[in-house]
Design an enzyme around this catalytic site. Sequence first.
Site: not given
Ligand code: HPA
Ligand code: ZN
Length: 327
Positions: A16, A18, A196, A199, A278
């Site tokens: 995971h 990006h 996702h 979260e 990220d």
């Molecule tokens: N969540 C949703 N979208 C995203 C994320 C995340 O943690 N990081 C980059 N795009």
């Molecule tokens: Zn993410």
Amino acid sequence: ERLPALLAAMPKAELHIHIEGSLEPEMIFALAQRNGVALPYADVEALRRAYAFTDLQSFLDIYYAGASVLLYEQDFYDMARAYLLRAAQDNVVHAEIFFDPQTHTARGVAMETVVNGLYRATQDAQAELGTSSSLILCFLRHLSEEDAFATLEQAQPFLDRIIGVGLDSSEVGNPPEKFARVFARCGELGLHRVAHAGEEGPAAYIWSALDVLKVERIDHGVQAIQDPALMRRLAEERIALTVCPLSNLKLCVFPELAQHNIRQLLDAGLAATVNSDDPAYFGGYLNQNFTELFAAVPELTSQHAWQLAHNSFAASFVPDEQRRAWQ
Ligand code: HPA
Ligand code: ZN
């Protein structure tokens, strides 16, 4: 500090990440200058000062602004190259890398430019670093399913360079059901599917990611803890959660790392993994996520460390033959 040497040295897979979230402020400014793109920040320090997030959306606004400096194939190559070099230092031996093509195609950058730059970096990393890696195309869930279908159409010539699809961006109000048809089509095309879910959004989104989108892994998924029946299902089916501790801290999903629920997830038999999400925005690459998490949560042991590394390989999309060689 607890177990830092073991956490750093153990081989691991990152599932995971990006790639646009690995763009460091210094590289954002270097690319802005190289490409003649104006940024609404005076310098690297001013940009870094803006990295004070209160929730997912406050992060996404800055993350998409940062990605606006990416125009040419070499930009995408340089970004992925920098991540893969950094990941190798953390003993990441395999990475499954998300990218957000709609962020780029909306600015007039061709899909081919994005995929060719990223893919060439993955090939060079295999040859020069011995790091295996693959690409997962993420659909932006704040956009329409029609837009996702158009993106899949643009990706069609490059599907041999993409192992799967994901779903990211603004979660609450954009449930998995919105993308039912495009994920079904991706399944027919033989692509792996992840999303996702849970979260910031509710446990119900994890159920629908599994039942409607037919995903093989859940990205984040920490809100599963709210739903005992879902916890039992995730454990029984060994559905991996790609958990991102420093992301959860910086986006205020948990008030403190000490309150992170990953130990409860592991102890309930869920296949949790640790990932960086990220890293340029959230304060650290993969080993930093491990060491800060283990420093903050005293109940985590070397057994948990081994389990997390094991889970990362078990949940990866590498062919079984390669997986057996690792385990
Ligand atoms: N969540 C949703 N979208 C995203 C994320 C995340 O943690 N990081 C980059 N795009
Ligand atoms: Zn993410």
